[in-house]
Design an enzyme around this catalytic site. Sequence first.
Site, short mmCIF file in Angstrom:
data_model
loop_
_atom_site.label_atom_id
_atom_site.label_comp_id
_atom_site.label_asym_id
_atom_site.label_seq_id
_atom_site.Cartn_x
_atom_site.Cartn_y
_atom_site.Cartn_z
N ILE A 14 2.22 -26.52 3.06
CA ILE A 14 2.89 -26.14 4.33
C ILE A 14 4.41 -26.21 4.18
CG2 ILE A 14 2.96 -28.41 5.44
CD1 ILE A 14 2.23 -24.91 7.02
N LYS A 90 1.76 -32.39 11.83
CA LYS A 90 0.56 -32.85 12.51
C LYS A 90 -0.54 -33.08 11.47
CE LYS A 90 -2.17 -30.23 12.10
NZ LYS A 90 -2.91 -29.82 10.85
N ASP A 168 -8.37 -31.30 11.41
CA ASP A 168 -7.01 -31.03 10.94
C ASP A 168 -6.51 -29.69 11.51
OD1 ASP A 168 -4.81 -31.80 8.78
OD2 ASP A 168 -5.22 -29.65 8.66
N1 LIG Z 1 -2.28 -26.26 4.74
C1 LIG Z 1 -1.95 -25.72 5.91
O1 LIG Z 1 -2.23 -24.52 6.18
C2 LIG Z 1 -1.24 -26.54 6.94
C3 LIG Z 1 -1.05 -27.92 6.79
N2 LIG Z 1 -0.40 -28.63 7.78
C4 LIG Z 1 -0.29 -30.10 7.71
O2 LIG Z 1 0.69 -30.45 6.75
C5 LIG Z 1 0.33 -31.66 6.09
C6 LIG Z 1 0.30 -31.38 4.60
O3 LIG Z 1 -0.66 -30.38 4.38
P1 LIG Z 1 -0.57 -29.45 3.07
O4 LIG Z 1 0.82 -29.04 2.83
O5 LIG Z 1 -1.61 -28.39 3.20
O6 LIG Z 1 -1.02 -30.50 1.94
P2 LIG Z 1 -0.72 -30.49 0.37
O7 LIG Z 1 -1.72 -31.41 -0.24
O8 LIG Z 1 -0.60 -29.09 -0.12
O9 LIG Z 1 0.76 -31.12 0.25
C7 LIG Z 1 0.99 -32.50 0.39
C8 LIG Z 1 2.18 -32.82 -0.50
O10 LIG Z 1 2.57 -34.17 -0.28
C9 LIG Z 1 2.87 -34.76 -1.54
N3 LIG Z 1 2.73 -36.20 -1.37
C10 LIG Z 1 1.61 -36.89 -1.08
N4 LIG Z 1 1.92 -38.21 -0.95
C11 LIG Z 1 3.26 -38.32 -1.14
C12 LIG Z 1 4.18 -39.41 -1.14
N5 LIG Z 1 3.78 -40.67 -0.90
N6 LIG Z 1 5.49 -39.16 -1.37
C13 LIG Z 1 5.91 -37.91 -1.61
N7 LIG Z 1 5.10 -36.82 -1.64
C14 LIG Z 1 3.78 -37.05 -1.41
C15 LIG Z 1 1.89 -34.14 -2.51
O11 LIG Z 1 2.40 -34.21 -3.83
C16 LIG Z 1 1.85 -32.69 -2.00
O12 LIG Z 1 2.85 -31.92 -2.64
C17 LIG Z 1 -1.02 -32.08 6.67
O13 LIG Z 1 -0.82 -33.06 7.66
C18 LIG Z 1 -1.56 -30.79 7.31
O14 LIG Z 1 -2.37 -31.08 8.45
C19 LIG Z 1 0.15 -28.02 8.88
C20 LIG Z 1 0.02 -26.65 9.05
C21 LIG Z 1 -0.73 -25.84 8.13
O1 LIG Z 2 -2.26 -26.96 10.86
C1 LIG Z 2 -3.05 -26.28 10.29
O2 LIG Z 2 -3.16 -24.90 10.45
C2 LIG Z 2 -4.33 -24.46 9.74
C3 LIG Z 2 -4.07 -23.09 9.16
O3 LIG Z 2 -2.88 -23.17 8.44
C4 LIG Z 2 -3.91 -22.06 10.26
O4 LIG Z 2 -4.81 -22.29 11.28
C5 LIG Z 2 -4.61 -25.55 8.71
O5 LIG Z 2 -5.97 -25.67 8.42
C6 LIG Z 2 -4.12 -26.79 9.42
O6 LIG Z 2 -3.68 -27.79 8.53
#
Ligand SMILES: NC(=O)C1=CN([C@@H]2O[C@H](COP(=O)(O)OP(=O)(O)OC[C@H]3O[C@@H](n4cnc5c(N)ncnc54)[C@H](O)[C@@H]3O)[C@@H](O)[C@H]2O)C=CC1
Ligand SMILES: O=C1O[C@@H]([C@H](O)CO)[C@H](O)[C@H]1O
Length: 308
Positions: A14, A90, A168
Amino acid sequence: MQPIRLGLVGYGKIAQDQHVPAITANPAFQLVAVATQGQPCAGVENFQSLNELLEKGPQVDAIAFCTPPQGRFALVQQALAAGKHVLVEKPPCATLGEAMALASQAAEQGVSGLFAWHSRYAPGIEAARDWLATRTLQSVQIDWKEDVRKWHPGQAWIWQPGGLGVFDPGINALSITTHLLPLPLFVESAELRVPSNCQSPIAASIKMSDALQLDVRAEFDFDHGHDELWSIEIRCAEGVLRLDNGGALLSIDGVRQAVSEEGEYAAVYRHFQQLIGDKASDLDLQPLRLVADSFFVGSRASVEPFHD
Ligand SMILES: NC(=O)C1=CN([C@@H]2O[C@H](COP(=O)(O)OP(=O)(O)OC[C@H]3O[C@@H](n4cnc5c(N)ncnc54)[C@H](O)[C@@H]3O)[C@@H](O)[C@H]2O)C=CC1
Ligand SMILES: O=C1O[C@@H]([C@H](O)CO)[C@H](O)[C@H]1O
């Protein structure tokens, strides 16, 4: 005016997809350092940890947190203790108690905090909220269905305790719904379908209500491989309001309505900038409370194992 010097922790999906493009497009912010355990971010100083960034990195005024929810609490606490404004993806934390503690600490520290319920900034939300403000609510149907393999490829954390599983993405629907409705919601019942090799659900059915017995139902599905569905339909005495595509599209009685042209994350960072300027915070806990209550009262059914 000097830009807000921003650090970012957790340069993952993200952060790359949304946060860095939104920060880059907003001249009020300058991304100066990243702390991450994965691939580094080009063009800024990179550090292995928040600790190292704070100790050895450039001065920052604010920090955006894009790590998984597990372990995020201690990181945000550290940033608040260092007097930094914080923007938290979030869900804000792995537990409601942690989120409540962060809200208190931000107030005590006198810094700005934002729990970035990004879906609340979708283009159709404010127009929907304005229309609903003068209508008589009858029922709400939420359908939030997507493919975890597309949006969280290889992310084992989402299936571990604190990772929320289908909640999530589902918490985004709850963040929109609680923003649209006038009264607090509470969970009446929930059914959680948990893969036999996971700690969090892959699907859920939730029945909610408010003090006026509004009927609110949600169907969440994380294994929805085909057409994704992110819709909220609100039936009123005066007509039917429907949000589709996560709030990007708004229709009333089937007629498409004009919506904002600003993207979710551009609006999130504009709001963060405004909070910092106003020395204010926006740390709403209701979406996370509804998830916690769904886990409290939810019946569990074990379903086939999940394989990425
Ligand atoms: N994947 C999606 O489409 C979306 C995700 N999110 C939210 O964003 C958050 C992250 O999700 P993603 O980006 O998908 O996960 P991800 O697993 O791709 O990225 C997480 C990042 O955090 C880093 N990390 C983990 N622990 C760490 C630490 N202690 N110090 C520094 N870096 C650390 C990891 O190396 C990784 O690069 C979640 O809370 C998720 O709900 C929000 C909107 C959309
Ligand atoms: O916040 C989030 O949005 C979705 C997805 O990126 C669009 O709905 C993802 O599963 C969740 O972490």
